[in-house]
Design a protein around this motif. Structure first.
Motif, mmCIF file in Angstrom:
data_model
loop_
_atom_site.group_PDB
_atom_site.id
_atom_site.type_symbol
_atom_site.label_atom_id
_atom_site.label_comp_id
_atom_site.label_asym_id
_atom_site.label_seq_id
_atom_site.Cartn_x
_atom_site.Cartn_y
_atom_site.Cartn_z
ATOM 1 N N VAL A 98 128.590 2.792 -8.889
ATOM 2 C CA VAL A 98 129.678 1.839 -8.038
ATOM 3 C C VAL A 98 130.614 1.492 -9.925
ATOM 4 N N VAL A 136 126.805 14.683 -10.691
ATOM 5 C CA VAL A 136 127.968 13.251 -8.771
ATOM 6 C C VAL A 136 128.768 14.866 -8.370
ATOM 7 N N SER A 152 133.619 4.525 -6.885
ATOM 8 C CA SER A 152 132.189 4.961 -6.384
ATOM 9 C C SER A 152 132.066 6.936 -6.353
ATOM 10 N N ALA A 153 130.795 6.542 -7.276
ATOM 11 C CA ALA A 153 130.530 8.332 -7.547
ATOM 12 C C ALA A 153 129.320 8.585 -6.566
ATOM 13 N N ARG A 154 128.906 8.830 -5.607
ATOM 14 C CA ARG A 154 127.930 9.566 -4.912
ATOM 15 C C ARG A 154 127.261 10.869 -5.583
ATOM 16 N N ARG A 187 130.650 13.813 -5.053
ATOM 17 C CA ARG A 187 131.950 12.863 -4.346
ATOM 18 C C ARG A 187 132.162 11.418 -5.439
ATOM 19 N N VAL A 188 133.302 11.623 -5.481
ATOM 20 C CA VAL A 188 134.240 10.430 -5.841
ATOM 21 C C VAL A 188 135.390 9.137 -5.085
ATOM 22 N N ASN A 217 123.093 11.850 0.133
ATOM 23 C CA ASN A 217 122.181 10.990 -1.003
ATOM 24 C C ASN A 217 123.154 9.652 -1.015
ATOM 25 N N ASP A 218 122.869 7.881 -1.007
ATOM 26 C CA ASP A 218 123.306 6.961 -1.136
ATOM 27 C C ASP A 218 123.243 6.449 -2.278
ATOM 28 N N ASP A 219 122.287 7.230 -2.797
ATOM 29 C CA ASP A 219 123.034 6.441 -3.759
ATOM 30 C C ASP A 219 124.108 7.003 -4.834
ATOM 31 N N SER A 220 124.120 5.499 -5.771
ATOM 32 C CA SER A 220 125.913 5.731 -6.210
ATOM 33 C C SER A 220 125.966 5.550 -7.357
ATOM 34 N N GLY A 239 125.292 0.385 -8.740
ATOM 35 C CA GLY A 239 124.412 0.927 -8.361
ATOM 36 C C GLY A 239 123.248 1.200 -8.674
#
Length: 756
Positions: free
Chosen positions: A67, A98, A165-167, A100-101, A62-65, A205
Motif C-alpha cells: 500500500v 503484482v 493498493s497492489a495485491r 492487481r492494483v 493473496n491478502d498480502d498487499s 503492507g
C-alpha cells in the motif's frame, strides 16, 4: 583433576591452536548466512493458524498487499496528484509479483448513463487527467468524498490523502521472502515521482513489514561487535590484564561462531531473534570463563605456581560451572516448547551454545593459561595472602531477619503489579516509533483508513447462497453492529456494497433487493463490465457460497484484536450462517496465545527443572525454598514492575523469563557451592560468608556488570521485543545479584539458626 591438568599440559599447544583452527574452518560457512523476515517463520508449517490461512488464500487469493499512501494539503483532485496516482498505478500493474492494483483513478465507478437512462456504466473513476478541467476535478472530488465505496479507503474524507493498493501474486513469499526485491522495484517506480512531485510516499503492507524485519535484524548485528568490545574493555578494567580481557572473549567468540556455523549447515536462516545469538552466547559463556580466570588469578596472587593455580581453579570451579551450564542449558532449552518458531530455534541454538561454552571453558581456556609464563610480583602475592575480615558476613548475620522482612515487603508490593500485566503481540508495535513502517501505518490510521485488515469469511451454507437477499441483509446488519460496537472498525467492504450500488443506480434504492435472481444478475453484469485483472473471484469462492468481507481496522492491542475476532465469530453463530476471521492481522493476534504459553510454560518448566537440579546437588529438602526463592524473585519483580508501569509483555519479555532463571541461577549455584564448602571446613557463619564473597563475589559482580551492560545495549535497538528483552533481562540480572548477595545469605543464616 591433577591428571586432567597433566593431560592439558601435554597437549596444550595442540588444543590452544587446534580449537581456533576448527572453529574458523566451520566459520567459513557463514558466507552462506541468510536473513528471513517472512511472516511464515513465526509459525510451524503444520500449525492450524498457518494451514487455515493457506486455505483462505487458495480460495480467495493473496491478502498480502503493498500500500502506497501520500498526502497533498491542497487536495488529491489536482492534475499533479492524480497524475502521480495514475503513473504509480500503471507502473505497479507491470511490476513483477503484482496481481492487481486498485486506486482512486482506476476505481470501477458504477453509475447510470445520462444519455441512456437504462444503461449501467462501470468505468475508471478518473479519465483523461491531462485534459481534465477544474469543473471535472471538483465534480470527481464531490462524488468521491460522499461515496461510501471510496471514502476512508481510496480517499480521505477531506480529500487530501489517498492510497494505491497492489495485491501480490499468490504464494509469492512461500519459497523465499521476496520483500527486499519487491521494495527495490517499488523504489524504482517511486523515485521519479518523488523528484517530480516532492511528495512523501508512505509504504505499508506485507513487503514493507517483512523488509523492516530484515533490515532491522541486520542493523541489530551492529550490537555484536559493540557488546564484544564493551566486554573486552570491562574485563580489562576489572582484571587489569590483557589475558583477562581476551581469554573470556575467546571462549564466547569460538562458541557463537561454531553455533552459527552449525545453524547454517543445518539450513536455518537467521531471524530477528536468532540474529542476536552471539549476545546470548556472551551471556552464557562469559560467566564460566570469568569464574575460571578469577580464581586462577587469586591463586597466582597467593603465590601458587601456574600449574597449581589452574588445578585449584578448576577443582573449585568444575562442579559449579558444570551445574550452572546445566541450569543455563535448561533455561534456554525450555524455549523449545514454544509454538513461535523463531523462539524454538533460539532455544535450540542457545542451549547447545551453553554446552559448547562449558567445554571450551574447561578445555581451551586452561590450555592457554598453561602457556602463560609471566610471574606475579612479590608485593601482589604478599597482599593477596592477607585475609582480613571483610565485614560482609557480620553484616548479614546481624541483620538477616531485617533483610528478609524488608525484601519480602518490597517484593510483595511489586508482585501485586503482575495482576495488571498485559500481553501484546501486535506486529506494528514490534517496531520503534522511529521506524518507517510504524510511522507509515500510524500516518495511514490518522489520515486515511485503518491500516490493519480482518478478512472475514462468511459461509452462507448453500451453493450460490451469497445471492440470497436474507443472507446479504444479514451481512448488512453485521456491518452496522460491528462498527457500532467497535469504532476501531473504520471501513467494511464486500460484494454486498456492489449489489446495493447497482440497485441504487437501477431502482434508486439503497436497499438490498428482495429478488435472488436480480442480485445474481447484478453480480454477473458487474463481473462482465470489469477490465481484465480486476475480477470478483477474490471476493467470493467458486461455488458462490462464501463471501469475503474486508474490515479495515485501527492498530489496537492484541487482546482487543482477539476480543473483536471473538465478537465476529459469536455474532455469526447466532445466525443460520458461520464466519471466521482470516488474514495476517488475525494470524499474529492468535500468536498472543503462543506468547503467553511461552512465558508461562517455559518459565514454569525452567523453575521446576532447576528445582530438581538444586535438590539433586545439595540434597537439603528442608531448605529447598532458600535455593529457589532468590531465582524466582527477579522475574516476579520485573513482571510486577511492568504491571505497575503499564508496560505490555511482548515476545521479547516472554522469552526473558526462562533465560533470567537460567542465567541468574548461576550466581546462586556458585554462592551455594562455596557456602557449603566453607561450612564443611568448620568456619563460623560470618567467616563462611566472607569466604564466599572472597572466592565467588568478585566473579559474580564482574559477570553481572558485563551481562547487564551487554543486554542493556539492546535498549538502542529499533525492534521493540529486543529493546524490552534487553532492558528487562539487564535489570533482572542486577536484581538477581542483589538478591544473591543479600537475601540468599540472610535466608541461609536464618535457616542455620533454626536448625541449630
Amino acid at each position: 583433576m591433577k591428571k586432567y591438568i597433566e593431560f592439558l599440559q601435554k597437549f596444550r599447544w595442540f588444543i590452544a591452536i587446534g580449537i581456533p583452527l576448527i572453529v574458523f574452518a566451520l566459520a567459513f560457512n557463514l558466507k552462506h548466512l541468510e536473513m528471513d523476515g517472512s511472516y511464515r517463520i513465526w509459525f510451524d508449517e503444520d500449525s492450524k493458524t498457518l494451514t487455515d490461512y493457506d486455505s483462505f488464500r487458495s480460495t480467495f487469493g493473496n491478502d498480502d498487499s503493498l500500500v502506497i499512501i501520500f498526502q497533498d494539503k491542497k487536495g488529491i483532485f489536482t492534475k499533479k496528484a492524480l497524475e502521480s496516482v495514475d503513473n504509480i498505478t500503471k507502473a505497479l500493474w507491470k511490476m513483477k509479483y503484482v496481481a492487481r492494483v486498485d486506486s482512486i483513478t482506476n476505481y470501477q465507478y458504477i453509475h447510470g448513463n445520462p444519455d441512456e437512462p437504462d444503461d449501467i456504466v462501470v468505468e475508471d473513476f478518473i479519465k483523461n487527467i491531462k485534459d481534465a478541467t477544474p469543473k471535472y476535478l471538483a465534480n470527481r472530488k464531490d462524488i468521491a468524498i460522499h461515496d461510501p465505496l471510496v471514502v476512508d479507503g481510496f480517499i480521505s474524507r477531506d480529500g487530501t490523502t489517498t492510497m494505491i493498493s497492489a495485491r501480490l501474486t499468490p504464494k509469492v513469499n512461500d519459497d523465499s521472502d521476496k520483500s527486499l526485491e519487491i521494495m527495490k522495484l517499488v523504489d524504482e517506480i517511486l523515485a521519479p515521482e518523488r523528484e517530480r512531485t516532492g511528495y512523501k510516499y508512505w509504504l505499508n503492507g506485507g513487503p514493507p513489514l517483512n523488509h523492516a524485519f530484515v533490515t532491522i535484524g541486520m542493523a541489530d548485528m551492529i550490537f555484536i561487535p559493540i557488546i564484544i568490545l564493551a566486554s573486552i574493555v570491562l574485563l580489562f578494567l576489572l582484571f587489569r590484564r590483557v589475558s583477562g580481557a581476551l581469554l573470556p572473549i575467546g571462549v564466547v567468540t569460538f562458541t557463537f561462531l561454531t553455533v552459527l556455523a552449525i545453524q547454517v549447515l543445518l539450513g536455518y536462516k537467521l531471524n530477528n531473534f536468532t540474529i542476536n545469538l552471539p549476545v546470548f552466547i556472551v551471556a552464557i559463556g562469559i560467566a564460566d570463563a570469568v569464574h575460571v580466570y578469577s580464581l586462577w588469578i587469586l591463586h597466582r596472587e597467593e603465590g601458587h605456581e601456574n600449574f597449581i593455580a589452574i588445578e585449584k581453579s578448576l577443582t573449585k570451579n568444575f562442579l559449579p560451572i558444570f551445574l550452572t551450564s546445566l541450569t543455563t542449558t535448561i533455561g534456554f532449552a525450555t524455549l523449545t516448547i514454544s509454538a513461535v518458531v523463531p523462539v524454538f530455534t533460539l532455544g535450540i541454538a542457545t542451549a547447545s551454545g551453553a554446552v559448547l561454552a562449558f567445554i571450551i571453558s574447561i578445555v581451551w581456556m586452561p590450555s592457554v593459561l598453561l602457556l602463560l609464563k609471566k610471574e606475579f610480583k612479590p608485593s601482589t602475592i604478599k597482599k593477596a595472602k592477607e585475609k582480613k575480615p571483610l565485614g560482609y558476613g557480620k553484616f548479614i548475620v546481624q541483620n538477616d531477619k531485617k533483610i528478609a522482612i524488608i525484601t519480602t515487603i518490597v517484593f510483595a508490593i511489586l508482585a501485586i503489579g503482575i495482576s495488571n500485566v498485559k500481553i501484546d503481540s501486535n506486529t506494528i508495535r514490534y517496531f520503534d516509533k522511529s521506524v518507517e513502517i510504524r510511522k507509515a501505518t500510524e500516518f495511514m490510521m490518522e489520515n486515511l483508513a485503518g491500516p490493519m485488515a480482518y478478512e472475514i469469511v462468511i459461509d452462507s451454507k448453500d451453493k450460490r447462497g451469497i445471492h440470497e437477499p436474507t443472507f446479504l441483509k444479514t451481512v448488512e446488519l453485521f456491518y452496522k453492529d460491528f462498527k457500532k460496537t467497535y469504532p476501531e472498525a473504520r471501513r467494511l467492504s464486500s460484494l454486498m456494497d456492489t449489489v446495493k450500488r447497482f440497485n441504487k443506480v437501477v431502482n434508486n434504492s439503497d436497499e438490498i433487493p428482495d429478488n435472488k435472481k436480480l442480485i445474481a444478475q447484478y453480480l454477473l453484469l458487474y463481473s462482465l463490465s470489469l477490465p481484465q485483472g480486476m475480477e470478483i473471484n477474490d471476493k467470493m469462492d467458486i461455488k458462490e457460497q462464501k463471501l469475503r468481507v474486508t474490515a479495515m481496522m485501527d492498530i489496537v492491542d492484541t487482546s482487543k484484536d482477539l476480543e473483536m475476532i471473538d465478537y465476529v465469530t459469536k455474532w455469526w453463530k447466532n445466525t443460520p450462517y458461520t464466519a471466521s476471521v482470516q488474514g495476517q492481522t488475525a494470524m499474529f493476534a492468535h500468536m498472543q496465545k503462543d506468547v503467553t504459553n511461552t512465558l508461562i510454560y517455559s518459565l514454569s518448566l525452567a523453575i521446576l527443572l532447576v528445582l530438581i537440579v538444586m535438590l539433586f546437588i545439595f540434597k537439603r529438602f528442608k531448605i529447598i525454598w532458600v535455593f529457589i526463592l532468590p531465582n524466582i524473585l527477579p522475574v516476579v519483580l520485573v513482571l510486577g514492575l511492568m504491571g505497575w508501569l503499564g508496560i505490555t509483555i511482548d515476545i521479547g519479555v516472554a522469552i526473558a523469563g526462562a533465560i533470567i532463571i537460567g542465567v541468574a541461577v548461576d550466581d546462586t549455584i556458585h554462592f551455594l557451592v562455596k557456602y557449603f564448602e566453607a561450612r564443611k571446613q568448620g568456619l563460623s557463619m560470618e567467616d563462611t560468608f566472607d569466604e564466599v564473597l572472597r572466592y565467588a563475589g568478585k566473579a559474580m559482580l564482574f559477570t553481572t556488570i558485563i551481562l547487564s551492560v551487554a543486554f542493556s545495549l539492546f535498549a538502542f535497538s529499533s525492534f521493540t521485543p529486543n529493546q524490552n528483552f534487553g532492558v528487562v533481562t539487564a535489570f533482572a540480572l542486577i536484581v538477581a545479584l542483589v538478591v544473591d548477595l543479600l537475601l540468599l545469605p540472610a535466608l541461609l543464616s536464618i535457616a542455620d539458626r533454626e536448625e541449630g
